[in-house]
Motif scaffolding. Structure first.
Motif: not given
Length: 91
Positions: A11-15, A19-21
């Motif tokens: 799985a890949a995540l981006k933070y 832009k997002r909480q």
């Protein structure tokens, strides 16, 4: 019969706090898809943390979905790992 325990998952995540909480799931898959996710991360110098339990939970989400609040602590550990890996690499 295929043994699901031996099928590789990723799985890949981006933070992006502007832009997002919460972090967003950007990719998820198993088998060849997982291998492609891992290869892309490796090719781009993205640190990889192995956490099969977390990947299993993340795989239940839809791509581009923010992670739920109950996964914040686990995902925060992943981002702390990445921060430390980048720091050690001089990034």
């Amino acid at each position: 019969m295929t043994d699901k325990k031996n099928i590789r998952q990723a799985a890949a995540l981006k933070y992006d706090a502007a832009k997002r909480q919460a972090p967003v799931l950007t990719a998820s898959g198993q088998g060849l898809t997982a291998e492609a996710i891992i290869k892309r991360a490796t090719d781009n110098g993205v640190p990889i943390q192995q956490d099969p339990a977390l990947v299993g939970l993340l795989s239940e989400l839809e791509v581009n979905e923010m992670i739920p609040a109950d996964l914040y602590d686990a995902v925060a550990e992943v981002f702390a790992f990445i921060y430390q890996a980048d720091k050690q690499a001089g990034k």
